[in-house]
Design a protein around this motif. Sequence first.
Motif, short mmCIF file in Angstrom:
data_model
loop_
_atom_site.label_atom_id
_atom_site.label_comp_id
_atom_site.label_asym_id
_atom_site.label_seq_id
_atom_site.Cartn_x
_atom_site.Cartn_y
_atom_site.Cartn_z
N THR A 165 -102.55 3.69 -35.68
CA THR A 165 -103.12 4.88 -35.07
C THR A 165 -102.00 5.74 -34.48
N LEU A 166 -102.24 7.03 -34.43
CA LEU A 166 -101.35 7.94 -33.73
C LEU A 166 -101.93 8.18 -32.34
N LEU A 167 -101.13 7.98 -31.32
CA LEU A 167 -101.57 8.19 -29.95
C LEU A 167 -101.62 9.68 -29.65
N THR A 168 -102.64 10.11 -28.97
CA THR A 168 -102.78 11.52 -28.61
C THR A 168 -103.15 11.65 -27.15
N SER A 169 -102.78 12.79 -26.59
CA SER A 169 -103.14 13.12 -25.22
C SER A 169 -103.36 14.63 -25.15
N GLY A 170 -104.59 15.03 -24.86
CA GLY A 170 -104.90 16.45 -24.80
C GLY A 170 -104.66 17.18 -26.09
N GLY A 171 -104.86 16.51 -27.22
CA GLY A 171 -104.66 17.12 -28.53
C GLY A 171 -103.24 17.07 -29.04
N THR A 172 -102.33 16.52 -28.25
CA THR A 172 -100.93 16.40 -28.66
C THR A 172 -100.63 14.96 -29.08
N SER A 201 -96.80 -0.45 -29.06
CA SER A 201 -97.11 0.94 -28.73
C SER A 201 -95.82 1.63 -28.35
N PHE A 202 -95.47 2.72 -29.04
CA PHE A 202 -94.26 3.49 -28.76
C PHE A 202 -94.66 4.93 -28.46
N THR A 203 -93.90 5.58 -27.60
CA THR A 203 -94.18 6.98 -27.28
C THR A 203 -92.95 7.84 -27.57
N ALA A 204 -93.21 9.12 -27.83
CA ALA A 204 -92.12 10.06 -28.14
C ALA A 204 -92.65 11.48 -27.99
N GLN A 205 -91.73 12.42 -28.04
CA GLN A 205 -92.12 13.83 -27.98
C GLN A 205 -92.56 14.37 -29.34
N ALA A 206 -92.20 13.67 -30.40
CA ALA A 206 -92.59 14.09 -31.74
C ALA A 206 -92.70 12.87 -32.64
N VAL A 207 -93.65 12.89 -33.57
CA VAL A 207 -93.83 11.84 -34.56
C VAL A 207 -93.75 12.47 -35.94
N VAL A 208 -92.91 11.88 -36.83
CA VAL A 208 -92.75 12.37 -38.19
C VAL A 208 -93.31 11.33 -39.16
N VAL A 209 -94.28 11.71 -39.97
CA VAL A 209 -94.87 10.81 -40.97
C VAL A 209 -94.11 10.98 -42.28
N LEU A 495 -96.87 16.54 -34.14
CA LEU A 495 -97.00 15.82 -35.41
C LEU A 495 -96.31 16.58 -36.54
N TYR A 496 -95.46 15.87 -37.26
CA TYR A 496 -94.68 16.43 -38.37
C TYR A 496 -94.82 15.50 -39.58
N ALA A 497 -94.47 16.00 -40.75
CA ALA A 497 -94.50 15.18 -41.97
C ALA A 497 -93.45 15.68 -42.95
N ALA A 498 -92.94 14.75 -43.75
CA ALA A 498 -91.92 15.08 -44.75
C ALA A 498 -92.02 14.11 -45.91
N GLY A 499 -91.34 14.45 -46.99
CA GLY A 499 -91.34 13.60 -48.17
C GLY A 499 -92.66 13.65 -48.92
N GLU A 500 -92.93 12.59 -49.67
CA GLU A 500 -94.13 12.55 -50.50
C GLU A 500 -95.41 12.63 -49.66
N ALA A 501 -95.37 12.12 -48.43
CA ALA A 501 -96.55 12.20 -47.56
C ALA A 501 -96.96 13.63 -47.32
N ALA A 502 -96.03 14.57 -47.42
CA ALA A 502 -96.32 15.99 -47.23
C ALA A 502 -96.29 16.74 -48.56
N GLY A 503 -96.50 16.04 -49.66
CA GLY A 503 -96.40 16.69 -50.96
C GLY A 503 -95.02 17.28 -51.18
N PHE A 504 -94.00 16.63 -50.57
CA PHE A 504 -92.60 17.06 -50.63
C PHE A 504 -92.38 18.40 -49.92
#
Length: 538
Positions: A165-172, A201-209, A495-504
């Motif tokens: 799961t991706l952790l969220t708080s207030g939509g972030t 459980s890990f926290t960060a300012q940004a998550v890249v899939v 939330l960010y994404a790169a590579g094949e997960a983002a259709g490149f």
Amino acid sequence: MNADVIVVGAGLAGLVATAELAAAGRSVILVDQEPAQSLGGQAFWSFGGLFLVDSPEQRRMGIRDSHELAWQDWLDNAGFDRAEDEWPRRWAQAYVEWAAGEKRSWLRSKGIKLFPIVGWAERANNSVPRFHITWGTGPGVLEPFIAAAVSSGQVKIMFRHRVDTLLTSGGTVTGVAGRVLAPSDVARGEASSRDEAGDFSFTAQAVVVTSGGIGGNLDLVRRNWPSRLGRPPEHMISGVPAHVDGRMLQIATDAGGTVVNPDRMWHYVEGIQNWDPIWERHGIRILPGPSSLWLDALGNRLPTPLFPGFDTLGTLAHLRTTGHDHSWFVLTQRIIEKEFALSGSEQNPDLTGRSVRQVLGRVRGGAPAPVEAFKRNGADFVVAGDLDELVKGMNALTPAPLLDPASVRRTIVARDRELDNNFGRDMQLAAIRSARGYRGDRLMRTVSPHRLLDPAAGPLIAVRLHVLTRKSLGGLHTDLDARVLDASGTPVPGLYAAGEAAGFGGGGMHGYRALEGTFLGGCLFSGRQAARAIDGQL
């Protein structure tokens, strides 16, 4: 634990993003469900092909390329026609500009070198050869980014951590949570256990899939199969390990992201079953030259311009109309020696091992050792001294004999008869002669035209071909900063994404069709783009 950024998926895109972020002084947690021995993901198994435009390698081979020609080819093949293609098209434009500009110097700054002969894949779609093979193949592409991630004090790599799961708080999006999987000592690519050993459980300012596509999940491939490609095959083989399962796409969607273009996909039609498999249903793609005769399951010659190595998805669409899941190459020993290569780092030990002496063996003659091993041991290969024996062997590989020996003979004799002149109406022979006008093909990839029934060119060889799953062309919808977009087109904070997960890039920068060498390049570019955007926004 917490960090500036969490990267989910330790394949090429994830490693590039991690290395770039670490170089910028950002702390990174890189998580992956597989063990350490699978670091690098699918890119490790790749041939290392990279799309470059107007490169010194091209110019030395007499190729005249340009940004304008490459962008023309891209648009002709992508066929962007949907409202959600706005961002994919922008990604494509940015990528082609990069491939025609900074890409090569950036690669060289990382120590990545290129084989001097430029390949010509997807000949019906690329106006000129643009397939630059990395010296060291896929592992050579990965090498600098693995070294940067492993050696950086800014990076913690957490293997056997499955994000649920991706952790969220207030939509972030604020982090990730999931299960720690039990240690596994399986070899790279083999299926690892899903035994659980705890929570994390890990926290960060940004998550890249950067978790890749769906090619290892055949049920999901069939579920997303587009009607324009006909009925999905009942029998397919897999070009990627089973852990390429698409799980993170749904998890990112659950956090507010959107997947677009899931029906756009890239599968090969020249797949053969690996006689020495690493993962379940393990298939290898033949990288063919243009000379093999391509027959459907009933022995009908494929129509123009569906020749070997010309138009992957066009051929796939045609073959799905035949009612059968396989087709055939018919060729000679002379053809297999010069024109057959197998995709994958492990199938090209000379290039992967950076051995000049072994590579020169390809020019001197004889088939590469891995190709000969498949010819001897592969379940899809038939070798015979005459055509009747060959067709008998081909029929023995199918549940019912589908091929009429007399019909196959008529097709081959008609093709051979066209060789009496250096001109004629056989478009495949014209394409072979045209290919030999390119120095690289004449040297290493295209044999001189000859009769298939010439005993001096024998023995005869037939290869049964399967549909081989490979790449998702759609994915998480992202803007040019790699921010994942929700259903309204608004970025999901954090939330960010790169590579094949983002259709490149963008959720499908290739559109409907890809120009070869753009998958690894798409991972490099989108991983770099994501990292630089995040660094600028933190």
